[in-house]
Structure formats: structure tokens, C-alpha cells
Design a protein around this motif. Sequence first.
Motif, PDB file in Angstrom:
ATOM      1  N   UNK A   1      44.873  47.713  55.369  1.00 42.96           N
ATOM      2  CA  UNK A   1      43.834  47.856  54.342  1.00 42.96           C
ATOM      3  C   UNK A   1      43.954  46.789  53.265  1.00 42.96           C
ATOM      4  N   UNK A   2      45.181  46.475  52.869  1.00 36.47           N
ATOM      5  CA  UNK A   2      45.389  45.425  51.862  1.00 36.47           C
ATOM      6  C   UNK A   2      44.907  44.078  52.401  1.00 36.47           C
ATOM      7  N   UNK A   3      45.280  43.770  53.624  1.00 41.48           N
ATOM      8  CA  UNK A   3      44.881  42.499  54.237  1.00 41.48           C
ATOM      9  C   UNK A   3      43.366  42.422  54.368  1.00 41.48           C
ATOM     10  N   UNK A   4      42.746  43.505  54.829  1.00 41.49           N
ATOM     11  CA  UNK A   4      41.295  43.518  55.006  1.00 41.49           C
ATOM     12  C   UNK A   4      40.567  43.385  53.672  1.00 41.49           C
ATOM     13  N   UNK A   5      41.021  44.105  52.659  1.00 41.75           N
ATOM     14  CA  UNK A   5      40.365  44.045  51.354  1.00 41.75           C
ATOM     15  C   UNK A   5      40.449  42.642  50.753  1.00 41.75           C
ATOM     16  N   UNK A   6      41.609  42.021  50.853  1.00 40.64           N
ATOM     17  CA  UNK A   6      41.777  40.691  50.268  1.00 40.64           C
ATOM     18  C   UNK A   6      40.997  39.648  51.061  1.00 40.64           C
ATOM     19  N   UNK A   7      40.979  39.788  52.374  1.00 41.13           N
ATOM     20  CA  UNK A   7      40.269  38.805  53.201  1.00 41.13           C
ATOM     21  C   UNK A   7      38.755  38.920  53.066  1.00 41.13           C
ATOM     22  N   UNK A   8      38.237  40.126  52.874  1.00 42.29           N
ATOM     23  CA  UNK A   8      36.783  40.329  52.856  1.00 42.29           C
ATOM     24  C   UNK A   8      36.153  40.120  51.488  1.00 42.29           C
ATOM     25  N   UNK A   9      36.852  40.378  50.413  1.00 41.63           N
ATOM     26  CA  UNK A   9      36.269  40.277  49.072  1.00 41.63           C
ATOM     27  C   UNK A   9      36.595  38.916  48.468  1.00 41.63           C
ATOM     28  N   UNK A  10      35.570  38.107  48.217  1.00 41.86           N
ATOM     29  CA  UNK A  10      35.818  36.763  47.689  1.00 41.86           C
ATOM     30  C   UNK A  10      36.287  36.791  46.240  1.00 41.86           C
ATOM     31  N   UNK A  11      36.131  37.898  45.535  1.00 43.15           N
ATOM     32  CA  UNK A  11      36.651  38.004  44.175  1.00 43.15           C
ATOM     33  C   UNK A  11      38.180  38.093  44.152  1.00 43.15           C
ATOM     34  N   UNK A  12      38.752  38.441  45.287  1.00 44.24           N
ATOM     35  CA  UNK A  12      40.209  38.592  45.371  1.00 44.24           C
ATOM     36  C   UNK A  12      40.893  37.334  45.910  1.00 44.24           C
ATOM     37  N   UNK A  13      40.187  36.231  45.927  1.00 46.35           N
ATOM     38  CA  UNK A  13      40.782  34.993  46.421  1.00 46.35           C
ATOM     39  C   UNK A  13      41.407  34.213  45.270  1.00 46.35           C
ATOM     40  N   UNK A  14      42.388  34.823  44.638  1.00 49.83           N
ATOM     41  CA  UNK A  14      43.142  34.188  43.563  1.00 49.83           C
ATOM     42  C   UNK A  14      44.608  34.123  43.996  1.00 49.83           C
ATOM     43  N   UNK A  15      45.428  33.359  43.273  1.00 49.02           N
ATOM     44  CA  UNK A  15      46.824  33.205  43.707  1.00 49.02           C
ATOM     45  C   UNK A  15      47.586  34.524  43.863  1.00 49.02           C
ATOM     46  N   UNK A  16      47.404  35.458  42.932  1.00 48.73           N
ATOM     47  CA  UNK A  16      48.159  36.713  42.998  1.00 48.73           C
ATOM     48  C   UNK A  16      47.812  37.502  44.258  1.00 48.73           C
ATOM     49  N   UNK A  17      46.538  37.539  44.607  1.00 48.77           N
ATOM     50  CA  UNK A  17      46.146  38.272  45.814  1.00 48.77           C
ATOM     51  C   UNK A  17      46.522  37.524  47.081  1.00 48.77           C
ATOM     52  N   UNK A  18      46.581  36.200  47.007  1.00 46.93           N
ATOM     53  CA  UNK A  18      47.086  35.421  48.137  1.00 46.93           C
ATOM     54  C   UNK A  18      48.546  35.790  48.414  1.00 46.93           C
ATOM     55  N   UNK A  19      49.330  35.944  47.345  1.00 45.28           N
ATOM     56  CA  UNK A  19      50.726  36.338  47.517  1.00 45.28           C
ATOM     57  C   UNK A  19      50.835  37.772  48.035  1.00 45.28           C
ATOM     58  N   UNK A  20      49.960  38.660  47.567  1.00 46.20           N
ATOM     59  CA  UNK A  20      49.955  40.034  48.080  1.00 46.20           C
ATOM     60  C   UNK A  20      49.603  40.085  49.564  1.00 46.20           C
ATOM     61  N   UNK A  21      48.664  39.238  49.977  1.00 41.98           N
ATOM     62  CA  UNK A  21      48.303  39.156  51.394  1.00 41.98           C
ATOM     63  C   UNK A  21      49.504  38.728  52.225  1.00 41.98           C
ATOM     64  N   UNK A  22      50.196  37.700  51.763  1.00 41.46           N
ATOM     65  CA  UNK A  22      51.381  37.231  52.485  1.00 41.46           C
ATOM     66  C   UNK A  22      52.496  38.273  52.471  1.00 41.46           C
TER      67      UNK A  22
END
Length: 128
Positions: free
Chosen positions: A38-59
Motif C-alpha cells: 500500500x505504501x509503494x502503491x500510494x507513493x507511486x500513484x500520487x504525484x504529490x508524493x514525489x518528494x525526497x522524503x517519500x522517495x526514501x519511504x518507498x525505498x
Amino acid sequence: SSITQFLLLAFADTRELQLLHFFLFLGIYLAALLGNGLIITAIACDHHLHSPMYFFLLNLSLLDLGSISTTLPKAMANSLWDTRAISYSGCAAQVFLFTFLLGTECAILTVMAYDRYIAICKPLHYGS
């Protein structure tokens, strides 16, 4: 003589407890897959979450999936099939992958902490 396999210590000797451990591990594994998915899907699908902090959360979520997928399936298989053996190469691969993934998680957490430090203490420099 060379070592070809290791014998693992069983969680329980009775079959009922082994099945209970299997279903417990299965629940934990599915919860981790669902949560990180769910975390990966939310970050990948929402362009508002394409910031450095969410990139690190995805990883971090990807690394968590990797680390739990390294050890838990073998433990579940051992509980389900009442086996205790793991091959030498399988054990070495598990130890190497688990150590590598946990070390990488520590590095990501360190970078995330530094990212938050810059965002809080030096907000004018954060954009650059």
C-alpha cells in the motif's frame, strides 16, 4: 568432511504448534506485504508524493519487503513441512541478503534523518 546443510532449531515439537506457527508467520508475512504494498502503491500513484522524503519511504518499504522475504518463507516452509534442514548455500545466501538489506535500511534511515534535519533546521536550503 564438508558441511552440506545445517539443522535449524524447531519452534515446537508437536504438529499442532508447528501449524500454529505457520499460520502466525503467514499472517505476519501477509500483513507486511499488504502494508508495504500500500505504501509503494500510494507513493507511486500520487504525484504529490514525489518528494525526497517519500522517495526514501518507498525505498524503505522495498527494503523491508526484501528483508522479510529473505527469512520468513523458509521458516514457514519448515513449520509446514516439519523439516529442520537448510542447505549451506541457502543459509549463506540468507545471512548475506539479510545483512545487506538491514545495512541498507540503516543507511536509508540515516539519510532520512539528515533530510528531516535540513528541512527543519535550514528550510531555505531544503529546496536546493
